[in-house]
Design an enzyme around this catalytic site. Structure first.
Site, PDB file in Angstrom:
ATOM      1  N   MET A  16       2.860   0.079   8.972  1.00 69.08           N
ATOM      2  CA  MET A  16       3.640  -1.076   8.493  1.00 69.08           C
ATOM      3  C   MET A  16       4.006  -0.925   7.015  1.00 69.08           C
ATOM      4  SD  MET A  16       2.095  -4.438  10.276  1.00 69.08           S
ATOM      5  CE  MET A  16       2.636  -4.919  11.909  1.00 69.08           C
ATOM      6  N   GLY A  65       3.001 -13.376   7.093  1.00 65.59           N
ATOM      7  CA  GLY A  65       2.040 -12.572   7.875  1.00 65.59           C
ATOM      8  C   GLY A  65       0.627 -12.744   7.356  1.00 65.59           C
ATOM      9  N   ASP A  86       3.757  -4.857  -1.747  1.00 62.61           N
ATOM     10  CA  ASP A  86       5.112  -4.665  -2.280  1.00 62.61           C
ATOM     11  C   ASP A  86       5.528  -5.713  -3.312  1.00 62.61           C
ATOM     12  OD1 ASP A  86       5.123  -6.722  -0.476  1.00 62.61           O
ATOM     13  OD2 ASP A  86       6.996  -6.157   0.497  1.00 62.61           O
ATOM     14  N   ALA A  90      -3.125  13.764   5.741  1.00 61.17           N
ATOM     15  CA  ALA A  90      -1.956  14.078   6.577  1.00 61.17           C
ATOM     16  C   ALA A  90      -1.056  15.076   5.850  1.00 61.17           C
ATOM     17  CB  ALA A  90      -1.186  12.798   6.891  1.00 61.17           C
ATOM     18  N   GLU A  91      -0.102  15.637   6.605  1.00 62.62           N
ATOM     19  CA  GLU A  91       0.767  16.681   6.038  1.00 62.62           C
ATOM     20  C   GLU A  91       1.886  16.101   5.190  1.00 62.62           C
ATOM     21  OE1 GLU A  91      -0.969  17.349   8.888  1.00 62.62           O
ATOM     22  OE2 GLU A  91      -1.851  18.811   7.509  1.00 62.62           O
ATOM     23  N   THR A 106      -0.629  -9.962   1.210  1.00 63.26           N
ATOM     24  CA  THR A 106       0.162  -9.159   2.151  1.00 63.26           C
ATOM     25  C   THR A 106      -0.395  -7.746   2.199  1.00 63.26           C
ATOM     26  OG1 THR A 106       2.295  -8.076   2.526  1.00 63.26           O
ATOM     27  CG2 THR A 106       1.882  -8.801   0.287  1.00 63.26           C
ATOM     28  N   ARG A 136       5.940 -18.851  10.015  1.00 63.90           N
ATOM     29  CA  ARG A 136       7.173 -18.664   9.246  1.00 63.90           C
ATOM     30  C   ARG A 136       7.998 -19.921   9.524  1.00 63.90           C
ATOM     31  NH1 ARG A 136       6.403 -13.216   7.805  1.00 63.90           N
ATOM     32  NH2 ARG A 136       5.619 -11.871   9.447  1.00 63.90           N
ATOM     33  N   ALA A 166     -12.407 -19.069  -2.373  1.00 66.25           N
ATOM     34  CA  ALA A 166     -12.538 -19.068  -3.838  1.00 66.25           C
ATOM     35  C   ALA A 166     -11.717 -20.192  -4.470  1.00 66.25           C
ATOM     36  CB  ALA A 166     -12.089 -17.711  -4.384  1.00 66.25           C
ATOM     37  N   ASP A 190       6.217 -11.828  -0.007  1.00 70.47           N
ATOM     38  CA  ASP A 190       7.523 -12.026  -0.629  1.00 70.47           C
ATOM     39  C   ASP A 190       8.223 -13.331  -0.185  1.00 70.47           C
ATOM     40  OD1 ASP A 190       9.450 -10.425  -2.228  1.00 70.47           O
ATOM     41  OD2 ASP A 190      10.685 -10.815  -0.459  1.00 70.47           O
ATOM     42  N   GLY A 191       8.262 -13.566   1.128  1.00 66.95           N
ATOM     43  CA  GLY A 191       8.942 -14.755   1.665  1.00 66.95           C
ATOM     44  C   GLY A 191       8.273 -16.034   1.190  1.00 66.95           C
ATOM     45  N   ASP A 232       1.336  -5.256   2.655  1.00 66.74           N
ATOM     46  CA  ASP A 232       2.405  -4.324   2.250  1.00 66.74           C
ATOM     47  C   ASP A 232       2.281  -3.822   0.805  1.00 66.74           C
ATOM     48  OD1 ASP A 232       3.365  -4.911   4.750  1.00 66.74           O
ATOM     49  OD2 ASP A 232       4.928  -6.273   4.059  1.00 66.74           O
ATOM     50  N   SER A 252      -1.593  22.188  13.895  1.00 62.85           N
ATOM     51  CA  SER A 252      -1.320  20.779  14.200  1.00 62.85           C
ATOM     52  C   SER A 252      -0.919  20.075  12.911  1.00 62.85           C
ATOM     53  CB  SER A 252      -2.579  20.119  14.754  1.00 62.85           C
ATOM     54  OG  SER A 252      -3.557  20.065  13.738  1.00 62.85           O
ATOM     55  N   ARG A 259       6.978  -3.142   5.768  1.00 62.60           N
ATOM     56  CA  ARG A 259       8.232  -3.879   5.586  1.00 62.60           C
ATOM     57  C   ARG A 259       9.104  -3.257   4.486  1.00 62.60           C
ATOM     58  NH1 ARG A 259       9.406  -9.200   7.131  1.00 62.60           N
ATOM     59  NH2 ARG A 259       7.250  -9.791   7.236  1.00 62.60           N
ATOM     60  N   THR A 281     -10.836 -23.047  -3.071  1.00 65.18           N
ATOM     61  CA  THR A 281     -11.476 -24.333  -2.737  1.00 65.18           C
ATOM     62  C   THR A 281     -12.692 -24.575  -3.620  1.00 65.18           C
ATOM     63  OG1 THR A 281     -10.737 -24.093  -0.456  1.00 65.18           O
ATOM     64  CG2 THR A 281     -12.554 -25.637  -0.835  1.00 65.18           C
ATOM     65  N   ARG A 328      -6.286  12.633  14.669  1.00 60.70           N
ATOM     66  CA  ARG A 328      -6.412  14.045  14.293  1.00 60.70           C
ATOM     67  C   ARG A 328      -7.179  14.861  15.348  1.00 60.70           C
ATOM     68  NH1 ARG A 328      -5.932  16.774   9.782  1.00 60.70           N
ATOM     69  NH2 ARG A 328      -5.637  14.943   8.504  1.00 60.70           N
TER      70      ARG A 328
HETATM   71  O1  F6P Z   1       4.531  -8.331   5.813  1.00 57.92           O
HETATM   72  C1  F6P Z   1       3.494  -7.907   6.618  1.00 57.92           C
HETATM   73  C2  F6P Z   1       4.011  -7.247   7.866  1.00 57.92           C
HETATM   74  O2  F6P Z   1       2.902  -6.818   8.641  1.00 57.92           O
HETATM   75  C3  F6P Z   1       4.987  -6.101   7.639  1.00 57.92           C
HETATM   76  O3  F6P Z   1       4.373  -4.896   7.273  1.00 57.92           O
HETATM   77  C4  F6P Z   1       5.696  -6.062   8.963  1.00 57.92           C
HETATM   78  O4  F6P Z   1       6.995  -5.537   8.785  1.00 57.92           O
HETATM   79  C5  F6P Z   1       5.763  -7.500   9.359  1.00 57.92           C
HETATM   80  O5  F6P Z   1       4.743  -8.176   8.649  1.00 57.92           O
HETATM   81  C6  F6P Z   1       5.594  -7.773  10.837  1.00 57.92           C
HETATM   82  O6  F6P Z   1       5.766  -9.130  11.039  1.00 57.92           O
HETATM   83  P1  F6P Z   1       5.379  -9.884  12.396  1.00 57.92           P
HETATM   84  O7  F6P Z   1       3.888  -9.993  12.468  1.00 57.92           O
HETATM   85  O8  F6P Z   1       6.028 -11.222  12.266  1.00 57.92           O
HETATM   86  O9  F6P Z   1       5.922  -9.058  13.509  1.00 57.92           O
END
Ligand code: F6P
Length: 326
Positions: free
Chosen positions: A173, A14, A133, A190-191, A129, A75, A25, A106-107, A131, A219, A175, A27, A158
């Site tokens: 998002m 992604g 993560d 947020a709550e 990414t 991908r 940077a 990750d991938g 995420d 709300s 993942r 390059t 809001r």
């Molecule tokens: O890894 C980044 C991400 O945006 C995730 O948060 C989400 O699950 C995924 O990619 C969505 O992937 P795609 O753009 O292939 O639908």
């Protein structure tokens, strides 16, 4: 002294805001150190298909402020097979590319790790990414921009939530990781946040409602991390409609809005530091590491650690959200 004379650079998986700043940077730092650069388009797929171009400093001019990736991304299923990886290796040899810099999540790093081991080939990864993560780095490139986008979107939601006394579930998002949801919830006031890391342990929705999260408010906004474990915002809203019909519920799924846009200063700086560090790592004969940032210091994280371990959420963040939203 490193023997690397020519590097290839690619983005994969992604896209994330700040990837262009990282490409720039890498390059420029390579050229500064007398190393040739080849831009590889569409990730591992473009490598297979020979979409490779010589890069000079001008190729990366005027891109630091742009979202997405000028190298494009994809991908690649072929890269999952030994035959596909062998074809990629042959292409690298054909072009005289003796090390790779890969930018992705990750991938991307998982693929890089397998490839590096199979062919004893030097690769340095940059964590790109939204995420956040990846283990071993406090931040990934793109996370800060996505977080700010989420905050701005929730600020807007809001207005409607307050005007109509509604309960909004906003899906973000991640993942299967709750960093965007949890920190987005704190930043937007947020709550609550419903995140996969906690959903595995307890029923967050039931707890939230039973502890009277709307006692002092008319709300509410709850951020829900996309994931099978949380059920996503739709899943949670369906449950509320059945179990708590007294609430006027709405759902908003932010989707790919979160991946686009001009990177924040924090992401541009992070990407630039990491890009320069990637070339330093190669010059230092580092191999098969991801560049990370820990307590504002650059670190090298072995691929095996970055992708195999789950990055823990900080408990004080959960606590801060709980207390600040009473
Ligand atoms: O890894 C980044 C991400 O945006 C995730 O948060 C989400 O699950 C995924 O990619 C969505 O992937 P795609 O753009 O292939 O639908």
């Amino acid at each position: 002294m490193s023997t690397v004379k020519c590097i290839g650079i690619l983005t994969s998986g992604g896209d994330a805001p700040g990837m262009n700043a990282a490409i720039r940077a890498v390059t420029r730092s390579a050229i500064y150190n007398g190393i040739k650069v080849k831009g590889i388009y569409r990730g591992y797929k473009g490598l297979l298909l020979d979409e490779i171009e010589d890069f000079r400093t001008q190729n990366v001019s005027n891109i630091i402020q742009r979202g997405g990736t000028i190298l494009k991304t994809a991908r690649c299923t072929e890269f999952r097979t030994p035959e596909g990886r062998k074809q990629c290796y042959d292409k690298l040899m054909e072009h005289g590319i003796d090390a790779l810099i890969t930018i992705g999540g990750d991938g991307t790093l998982t693929g890089a790790r397998i490839f590096a081991q199979e062919f004893n080939y030097p690769i340095v990864g940059l964590p790109g990414t939204i995420d956040n993560d990846l283990y071993g780095t406090d931040r990934t490139i793109g996370y800060d921009t996505a977080l700010n986008t989420i905050m701005e979107c929730v600020d807007k939601i809001r207005d409607t939530a307050t005007s109509h006394d509604r309960l909004f579930f906003v899906e973000v998002m991640g993942r299967d990781a709750g960093f965007l949801a949890l920190n987005g919830a704190i930043a937007a006031g947020a709550e609550a946040a419903i995140i996969p890391e906690i959903s595995l342990e307890k029923d967050q929705l039931a707890e939230m409602i039973e502890t009277g999260f709307r006692k002092s408010k008319n709300s509410s906004i709850v951020l829900v991390a996309e994931s099978e474990v949380t059920g996503g915002a739709m899943g949670v809203a369906e449950r509320v409609k059945k179990e708590y019909p007294q609430f006027d519920v709405r759902v908003s799924i932010l989707g790919h809005l979160q991946r686009g846009g001009s990177p924040t200063a924090a992401d541009r700086i992070l990407a630039t530091r990491m890009g320069v560090a990637a070339i330093d790592a190669l010059l230092d004969d580092q191999r098969n590491v991801m560049i990370g940032i820990k307590n504002d210091e650059i670190v090298y994280v072995p691929f095996s650690k970055a992708i195999k371990n789950d990055k823990p959420l900080k408990p004080d963040l959960l606590n801060a959200l709980r207390i600040a939203s009473i």
